[in-house]
Design a protein around this motif. Structure first.
Motif, PDB file in Angstrom:
ATOM      1  N   ARG B 137     -22.593  34.726  64.563  1.00 53.76           N
ATOM      2  CA  ARG B 137     -23.017  33.191  64.100  1.00 53.76           C
ATOM      3  C   ARG B 137     -22.969  33.318  62.518  1.00 53.76           C
ATOM      4  N   ASP B 140     -19.681  34.525  60.978  1.00 49.93           N
ATOM      5  CA  ASP B 140     -18.706  33.451  61.330  1.00 49.93           C
ATOM      6  C   ASP B 140     -18.774  32.327  60.036  1.00 49.93           C
ATOM      7  N   GLU B 141     -19.945  32.018  60.043  1.00 46.76           N
ATOM      8  CA  GLU B 141     -20.349  30.825  59.234  1.00 46.76           C
ATOM      9  C   GLU B 141     -19.917  31.455  57.800  1.00 46.76           C
ATOM     10  N   TRP B 144     -16.207  31.257  57.467  1.00 47.41           N
ATOM     11  CA  TRP B 144     -15.644  30.062  57.293  1.00 47.41           C
ATOM     12  C   TRP B 144     -15.744  29.514  55.873  1.00 47.41           C
ATOM     13  N   PHE B 145     -16.891  29.489  55.221  1.00 48.74           N
ATOM     14  CA  PHE B 145     -17.010  29.100  53.920  1.00 48.74           C
ATOM     15  C   PHE B 145     -16.137  29.828  53.104  1.00 48.74           C
ATOM     16  N   GLN B 148     -12.893  28.515  52.882  1.00 45.45           N
ATOM     17  CA  GLN B 148     -13.076  27.022  52.537  1.00 45.45           C
ATOM     18  C   GLN B 148     -12.919  27.182  50.838  1.00 45.45           C
ATOM     19  N   GLN B 149     -13.217  28.356  50.504  1.00 45.25           N
ATOM     20  CA  GLN B 149     -13.574  28.737  48.861  1.00 45.25           C
ATOM     21  C   GLN B 149     -12.385  29.690  48.519  1.00 45.25           C
ATOM     22  N   GLN B 182     -14.993  33.567  71.495  1.00 46.54           N
ATOM     23  CA  GLN B 182     -14.612  31.905  71.388  1.00 46.54           C
ATOM     24  C   GLN B 182     -15.278  31.249  70.346  1.00 46.54           C
ATOM     25  N   ASP B 183     -16.399  31.409  70.219  1.00 44.43           N
ATOM     26  CA  ASP B 183     -17.064  30.545  69.361  1.00 44.43           C
ATOM     27  C   ASP B 183     -17.262  30.960  67.897  1.00 44.43           C
ATOM     28  N   PRO B 185     -14.284  31.140  65.574  1.00 43.05           N
ATOM     29  CA  PRO B 185     -12.856  31.034  65.050  1.00 43.05           C
ATOM     30  C   PRO B 185     -12.618  31.771  63.794  1.00 43.05           C
ATOM     31  N   ARG B 188     -12.413  35.216  64.254  1.00 35.38           N
ATOM     32  CA  ARG B 188     -11.043  35.597  64.944  1.00 35.38           C
ATOM     33  C   ARG B 188      -9.851  35.634  63.697  1.00 35.38           C
ATOM     34  N   ARG B 189      -9.851  34.760  62.958  1.00 35.93           N
ATOM     35  CA  ARG B 189      -8.985  34.666  61.845  1.00 35.93           C
ATOM     36  C   ARG B 189      -9.220  35.869  60.930  1.00 35.93           C
ATOM     37  N   ASP B 192      -7.416  38.832  62.502  1.00 31.08           N
ATOM     38  CA  ASP B 192      -5.916  39.011  62.026  1.00 31.08           C
ATOM     39  C   ASP B 192      -5.458  39.514  60.614  1.00 31.08           C
TER      40      ASP B 192
END
Lengths: 588, 216
Positions: B137, B140-141, B144-145, B148-149, B182-183, B185, B188-189, B192
């Motif tokens: 978690r 992932d956070e 994710w940020f 975004q940046q 799964q939770d 994402p 997961r990216r 890749d």
């Protein structure tokens, strides 16, 4: 509530969760999805299991046009989810029943929406205008959706314009089973936040928040962090509560064995050639000297899956039926693109397509049929195209190009102006080898050069006018290419058909014995007796009406079978070929 | 030449195989029968590493244990670009160390869950899985940020570092310990992206990615 939820639309991902060449792992009401965006932008939402061995497709490879399963490499097409290639059966075209279950996908409000059995459209959300919204980070919560919705009603946040403050008042604007709309005000600053709750499973939810406006500059990240922090806190509280309660049993999704549409047998008709699809001519253009390109779009729904090498029957306004190869590259499934050459001695087919059919017209076409399948396990593939024979080979070359498999496309034409589909050819890069303005002798010499150096594992595909095709096959044989490595497709059968024989045909499966008199084909006689056999060109060129011979000696008059197949005598084209023996037993 | 004491199914050994493949370093492999032979607890191996753990390398007479430590060593010595472990960038080195420690946490949780499920280790499986989810978690956070940046990697450099290598294997193998991703994402990216680094190699249980979309 969850039972009823099946007919609703739910967000299952954010638009930013689907970059190109990625497969997102989604879930709704217990059912898992493999979600992927093709290079043409289309969002595919599929059942998350390969039809072969049930492996999750979410670990598969999105190559931009097809999704490849990691386990045995089965490939499924963008949009249709139909299987296009099975590596363990490289010489066969997969059956159309091998089509994965798809679910509707709509992108709206920065989210991707889906549903198992949707009633109506994705709901309009008051206050959210498309374009200037801000989708928040999705927050997964190990708690049932209804409990998350209850907590969201008490969610408090600062409006975008006063993100550092702490005095905002948050009011519930609307609340439904799976969404809460909250308006936050702090002085003059005001933000509407709509928080959708995706019921992933009975005990798992995802909060997908959308704000009615974005924030500029550094405030953008500050707003995202603000909500991330507060929603994470909400999540932690919801999960703490759930820790003491027994978790509800997971939802067991129902897996369809095969969709109803695919499971049904095709309708029986007296006429063997069926035009199940209606398409409009979206575009008609001159793609080369004497060659018209047609882009055919479905009137409704989506077109069926095709594989490189496949053709369709086009039923023309004048009643003629002709076969045209699909030139599309893999995954290009929103329309079929065909090329039609105006034949000087046209009996009405190409003339009608060129002169009568216009953009906007509706045409009836058959489902794609592939009697010219492409292997993708060759160490090197050589395509030899003559004139309009480019069409099936163009589809094949694009498929190999996409998979970065070694190939060469030798395109023989009278001149530059005769090269069709220039844009598609350009995309093939160095693999394209045009050979322009050659006489038959020069063509022969060039073919000898092209076809030298056969090694085991190479494959050759030829399509073009009869004489050139004959020459190429002969030269290939001289250069050591075995029959099994040489694949060809004739436009038409120019053999003079001798239908003077009469004989008996026994259909082993149908338990019927029929008499075939002179002047009638096996196909005709079977149809008259109510036995439905697929057919397409009905002149022994396409291979659609092929049947297996159990007993008897066929009198081959087609141009589909190669010499080895003819000699083996185990296959017959029922539209033109007959029997040398008094009796034939067919596996029909 | 570098000698790697290796076990094919070990994510920690895979970290080193990955870096050496990215850097194009030749090496020799000594396979250790980790399971069921428990060769890493044998007398001869304990002389190499008294902790009885894989991986270990031998290079120019230096014997080194611990995947993260070896990543630091190999990148410092063999990466002429200086990107995988940028010795002249203190802030980035700090970040890398922070995430190397995080990778140890992933080993203690996600790898432990996998050892429990696959090799029958007697661990507290619920605690291991819950611990892995807690770390995932956070990562992932963070990722994710980062997206975004405009940041693709774990640390704030425009290129991957050994922190990405250190975190990658046991995240990719987490499903073998009953830990779905799964939770996560953004993780997961990022997986890749790691798979698309030039020179990427797989191990049993880690699948390749397809090519990225060519720039139009």
């Amino acid at each position: 509530m969850l039972e009823e939820a099946r007919s609703r639309w739910h967000p299952i991902a954010a638009a930013h969760d689907l970059p190109f060449r990625h497969v997102f792992h989604g879930q709704l009401l217990g059912r898992e999805f493999a979600v992927w965006r093709a290079d043409d932008g289309y969002v595919n939402i599929w059942e998350n299991r390969c039809l072969h061995r049930g492996v999750r497709l979410s670990i598969g490879i999105n190559d931009g046009r097809e999704l490849k399963c990691q386990y045995h490499g089965w490939r499924y097409s963008n949009r249709t989810a139909g299987c296009t290639y099975i590596p363990a059966h490289p010489a066969d075209a997969p059956a159309r029943t091998i089509t994965n279950r798809t679910f509707p996908a709509v992108e709206r409000y920065g989210l991707v929406w889906s549903s198992e059995e949707p009633l109506g459209e994705v709901p309009d959300v008051a206050g959210l205008a498309e374009g200037k919204l801000l989708a928040l980070r999705g927050i997964a919560v190990n708690a049932p959706a209804d409990q998350v919705v209850e907590r969201l009603k008490a969610y408090r946040f600062q409006p975008n314009g006063a993100i550092d403050g702490d005095a905002a008042e948050t009011l519930i604007e609307a609340a439904q089973d799976f969404a809460v709309a909250l308006r936050s005000r702090d002085g003059a600053a005001e933000t509407l936040g709509v928080f959708f709750v995706q019921p992933a499973d009975s005990n798992r939810s995802v909060i997908r928040g959308v704000l009615d406006r974005d924030a500029e500059g550094s405030a953008h990240i500050a707003v995202l962090r603000h909500h991330n922090e507060r929603l994470s806190r909400l999540r932690d509280e919801a999960e703490r509560d759930m820790a003491n309660a027994p978790a509800p049993a997971p939802i067991e999704p129902v897996y369809e064995r095969v969709s109803a549409e695919l499971a049904e047998m095709p309708e029986l008709t007296a006429h063997g050639r069926k035009a199940a699809l209606r398409v409009t001519v979206a575009r008609k253009w001159q793609t080369a000297d004497g060659i018209a390109g047609f882009e055919l779009r479905p009137i409704k729904g989506i077109l069926p899956t095709f594989q490189p090498g496949a053709h369709i029957d086009v039923h023309m306004p004048n009643g003629e039926i002709r076969q045209y190869s699909i030139t599309n590259g893999p995954g290009e499934t929103d329309s079929f693109v065909i090329g039609v050459k105006l034949e000087r001695d046209s009996k009405g087919g190409s003339k009608c397509m060129h002169e009568t059919v216009r953009e906007g017209d509706v045409l009836a076409i058959s489902e794609p049929r592939n009697n010219f399948p492409l292997r993708r396990d060759a160490i090197k593939t050589i395509f030899v195209a003559g004139g309009i024979g480019i069409t099936p080979l163009l589809a094949m070359a694009q498929a190999l190009n996409n998979q970065e498999l070694t190939h060469e496309l030798h395109y023989f034409a009278q001149g530059e102006e005769h090269l069709a589909f220039a844009d598609r050819l350009r995309a093939l890069g160095d693999a394209l080898k045009p050979h322009l303005g050659f006489s038959p002798d020069e063509t022969g010499a060039e073919l000898r050069r092209v076809l030298t150096g056969y090694r085991n594992g190479m494959h050759l595909y030829i399509c073009g006018p009869g004489p050139m095709l004959e020459a190429a096959r002969k030269i290939a044989a001289e250069q050591g290419w075995p029959d099994s490595a040489v694949h060809f497709e004739y436009f038409k059968n120019t053999n003079k058909i001798d239908d003077s024989s009469s004989f008996e045909v026994a259909l082993a499966r149908s338990c019927v014995t029929l008499q075939v008199p002179a002047g009638k084909t096996i196909l005709q006689v079977m149809r008259e007796s109510g036995i439905d056999v697929p057919s397409s060109c009905e002149q022994g060129a396409c291979g659609t009406c092929m049947a297996t011979v159990i007993e008897g000696e066929p009198d081959h008059q087609d141009v589909y079978l190669n010499d080895a197949e003819r000699k083996a005598g185990t296959k017959i084209m029922t539209c033109v070929s007959r029997a040398k023996s008094a009796r034939l037993v067919l596996d029909i | 030449m570098i000698t790697l004491y290796d076990y094919e199914l070990s994510g920690n050994c895979y970290k080193l195989r990955l870096l050496m493949s990215f850097l194009g370093i030749d090496h020799k492999t000594v396979p250790i029968d980790f399971y069921p032979g428990r060769e890493h607890k044998s007398e001869w191996f304990l002389k190499l590493n008294p902790l009885g753990q894989l991986p270990v390398i031998e290079d120019d007479g230096l014997i080194l244990r611990d995947a993260q430590a070896i990543l630091v060593y190999l990148a410092s010595k063999y990466d002429p670009s200086g990107k995988w472990y940028p010795r002249d960038n203190p802030a980035l080195l700090g970040e890398i160390s922070q995430w190397l420690a995080f990778a140890d946490g992933i080993t203690a949780t996600a790898s432990a869950a996998r050892l429990h499920d696959a090799l029958f280790y007697d661990f507290d499986i619920d605690a291991a899985r819950a611990g892995a989810h807690r770390l995932f978690r956070i990562l992932d956070e963070h990722l994710w940020f980062g997206e975004q940046q405009g940041r693709d990697w774990i640390c704030s450099a425009a290129h991957p570092t050994i922190a990405d290598i250190a975190c990658f294997p046991y995240i990719m193998l987490s499903e073998e310990g009953g830990i779905p991703r799964q939770d996560y994402p953004a993780i997961r990216r990022w997986c890749d992206r790691v798979k698309r680094i030039k020179g990427f190699i797989v191990m049993s249980g880690v699948f390749p990615a397809g090519p990225a979309r060519a720039a139009a």
